[in-house]
Every structure is written in C-alpha cells, then in structure tokens.
Design an enzyme around this catalytic site. Sequence first.
Site, PDB file in Angstrom:
ATOM      1  N   THR A 181       0.816  -1.203   0.000  1.00  0.00           N
ATOM      2  CA  THR A 181       0.000   0.000   0.000  1.00  0.00           C
ATOM      3  C   THR A 181       0.855   1.261   0.000  1.00  0.00           C
ATOM      4  O   THR A 181       2.006   1.222   0.393  1.00  0.00           O
ATOM      5  CB  THR A 181      -0.797  -0.068   1.318  1.00  0.00           C
ATOM      6  OG1 THR A 181      -1.538  -1.261   1.289  1.00  0.00           O
ATOM      7  CG2 THR A 181      -1.650   1.119   1.583  1.00  0.00           C
ATOM      8  N   ARG A 209     -12.641  -8.980  -0.042  1.00  0.00           N
ATOM      9  CA  ARG A 209     -11.783  -8.795   1.141  1.00  0.00           C
ATOM     10  C   ARG A 209     -11.409  -7.309   1.279  1.00  0.00           C
ATOM     11  O   ARG A 209     -11.024  -6.666   0.324  1.00  0.00           O
ATOM     12  CB  ARG A 209     -10.531  -9.652   0.985  1.00  0.00           C
ATOM     13  CG  ARG A 209      -9.500  -9.523   2.120  1.00  0.00           C
ATOM     14  CD  ARG A 209      -8.465  -8.477   1.811  1.00  0.00           C
ATOM     15  NE  ARG A 209      -7.371  -8.455   2.784  1.00  0.00           N
ATOM     16  CZ  ARG A 209      -6.441  -7.509   2.807  1.00  0.00           C
ATOM     17  NH1 ARG A 209      -6.475  -6.516   1.935  1.00  0.00           N
ATOM     18  NH2 ARG A 209      -5.492  -7.537   3.696  1.00  0.00           N
ATOM     19  N   VAL A 210     -11.556  -6.781   2.478  1.00  0.00           N
ATOM     20  CA  VAL A 210     -11.151  -5.397   2.750  1.00  0.00           C
ATOM     21  C   VAL A 210     -10.055  -5.444   3.804  1.00  0.00           C
ATOM     22  O   VAL A 210     -10.181  -6.145   4.809  1.00  0.00           O
ATOM     23  CB  VAL A 210     -12.349  -4.560   3.260  1.00  0.00           C
ATOM     24  CG1 VAL A 210     -11.895  -3.168   3.688  1.00  0.00           C
ATOM     25  CG2 VAL A 210     -13.419  -4.456   2.179  1.00  0.00           C
ATOM     26  N   ASP A 212      -6.759  -3.244   6.034  1.00  0.00           N
ATOM     27  CA  ASP A 212      -6.658  -2.181   7.034  1.00  0.00           C
ATOM     28  C   ASP A 212      -6.713  -0.774   6.442  1.00  0.00           C
ATOM     29  O   ASP A 212      -7.025   0.187   7.146  1.00  0.00           O
ATOM     30  CB  ASP A 212      -5.344  -2.339   7.807  1.00  0.00           C
ATOM     31  CG  ASP A 212      -4.123  -2.270   6.870  1.00  0.00           C
ATOM     32  OD1 ASP A 212      -4.189  -2.837   5.756  1.00  0.00           O
ATOM     33  OD2 ASP A 212      -3.115  -1.651   7.247  1.00  0.00           O
ATOM     34  N   THR A 232       1.392  -0.326   6.177  1.00  0.00           N
ATOM     35  CA  THR A 232       1.375  -1.063   4.918  1.00  0.00           C
ATOM     36  C   THR A 232       1.696  -2.520   5.245  1.00  0.00           C
ATOM     37  O   THR A 232       2.237  -2.818   6.301  1.00  0.00           O
ATOM     38  CB  THR A 232       2.443  -0.541   3.935  1.00  0.00           C
ATOM     39  OG1 THR A 232       3.712  -0.603   4.579  1.00  0.00           O
ATOM     40  CG2 THR A 232       2.175   0.882   3.521  1.00  0.00           C
ATOM     41  N   GLY A 233       1.372  -3.390   4.307  1.00  0.00           N
ATOM     42  CA  GLY A 233       1.687  -4.802   4.512  1.00  0.00           C
ATOM     43  C   GLY A 233       0.502  -5.564   5.056  1.00  0.00           C
ATOM     44  O   GLY A 233      -0.649  -5.225   4.773  1.00  0.00           O
TER      45      GLY A 233
END
Length: 319
Positions: A181, A209-210, A212, A232-233
Amino acid sequence: MAARFNPIIIGSERSEAGIPAAMEILRAGGSALDAVERGLRLCEDNLNDHYVGTGGLPNARGVVELDASIMVGSTRAFGAVAAVKNYPNPISIARKVMEQLPQHSLLVGEGAEAFAEYLGFTTVELLTPESKKLWLKQLETANSESIEGENTRATSGDERYRLASLELVKRMAPHTGPWGTINIIALDQFGELVCGVSTSGYPYKHPGRVGDSAIAGAGNYSDIRYGAGACTGRGELALRSGTARTIVENLRAGQDPETACANALLEARALPDDFRAELRCLSLTQDGRHGGAAGMEGSTYTLMTEHSTAPEFRPRRIL
Ligand code: ASP
C-alpha cells in the site's frame, strides 16, 4: 497572527511518485488535504506500481478491487471506500465521502461505485496487461498442484475461482520485492495533519476482502494532538491489533515516532499468524518529527520538507 508550521510530507515505499507534487501544494500554501489527495492520485495512476490504483494486482478472480481512506487530524473526520472496482482514484472518492456524506465514513463495493458515478468520476479498466500477466502466472503456479476432487484447470479465472476458490486463495502468494500500500502523511503551514492510504490490497485476495487501509485505527489514524500513524503490509494484523491507533496512543504516551511505530509493530506481530507477509508502520507529528518501523532489512520511507530539492529516503527501524 497564528504561528506558521513548517510543511513536511512523508510516505511509504514508492510514494516518491506523488510526494514532489504534493510538496509543491504545501510550498504554495495549500492544504495537507489537497497535498495528500494529489500525491496519492499520482501513485494510483503510476502503472508501474502494482499495489495501488490502475495496474494494481487483482483479486483471485482477476478483478482489481481498491481500498482507500483519508483522515484529518484536527477533527478526526474520516472518509473511506473499499472493494471499489473500475474507478482509478479511490482516494478522491474517499475524500468526497468525508466531505459530502458526513453522516457516513465508509462506502463499499457497488454503493461506493454508485457514489463515484454520481460525482461524475470516470471509469477505466484497472487491470493492465502487465498485472493480468502477473495474475495469470500466479494462477498457473497455484494450479500446478491439483486440488483434490476439483478440476482446477478450467478455462476462465472466474470458473477456476468457483471451483476451488478457497484452496486457490490459500496458495496465491505475494511477489517478492517491494510491495504494499501507499501511505502519505502531510503537515501544512496551518498545522493540519492529514493521513491518506490507498491500495489494491493483498494481491490475489478473496473477492470482497477489505484490509486495514480503509479502516480508521487499523491502517490510518490522525490526531493533531499527538500525531498520525499509518500501515502497509499484512492488513489483517493491523485490523486485529488496531495498529494505526496504537501508534498514536504510543505518541500520546510520549514515545518518539520511530519508537511508537516499533512498539505498535511488536504488538501486532505478537499475534498468532501463519501468513507470510510483514507489517510496516509510519508516523509524523505536528511538530515535524517522523519515523517508521518494519521487519524487512533495508526498508525506508520517503520525506520532503519545504527545503528538499528531491525526495529523501530515511531508514525505518528494523525489528
Ligand atoms: N495493507 C494492505 C492490505 O492489507 C496491503 C499492503 O499493504 O500490501 O490491504
């Protein structure tokens, strides 16, 4: 006269595609909100980046679904969209959710797309030939072992997905190399601190799928009193641990941004998790302090102040 703050902007890996233009806005006296949106739009439009916007890697079915959010530190106003198809700049839709639908914070899927259509945003094919090639290659690898009782060699991705979706999703792995991200956090001369996050999400994720990135407190949080935090990640770890909010709570407890990130990361990583991806954290405060933490050697973040002539890269604390 109100004190002037020194504008500064930081971002996660590959945000350098957008940070110089965002800094131009801040230098010209513009707002952190405009700077973050501008910077993230450029990242979303960067076809060489396969983890955000157009050219982002698709879900297991070969469809690109985007998540994005924006948060304003003075008011904790938050706007987000998730699982959006066909619209290349989800960060702009997220901003409009915040500004035009203040009774809402998050729109998903079809509803988010209907709102984007209402706003007059144009659609594009988000799956570029290059991203499609990467997806097909991964599908081929995931299919190379046969899945018991299923014909996983069916013709279209959609059909393969229906036949053995969960097995396939489990087998799809991210690419090696820098992925993830984009976070951009900006402080403007008025002292506003805005945090934006945009992503195509975990590559080859389950449809719908959502992660963070669209969730306040998980992948994005900004509170002008203490600072902002973003991730991120491995999004599920940030969701389970409330990592962006933890970063801000750590700042509140007096930790410097790098330590706040490192401790939030350690807390998330203490959760049992068999998955193969790492989580990374980033933070900026209203007095211009910043820092980041990650698991991978060599991880950096990008920084520009008013005096920078080009993006500068700073090491994250490696845990
Ligand atoms: N955090 C993103 C998500 O979980 C993925 C990433 O950064 O790679 O959707």
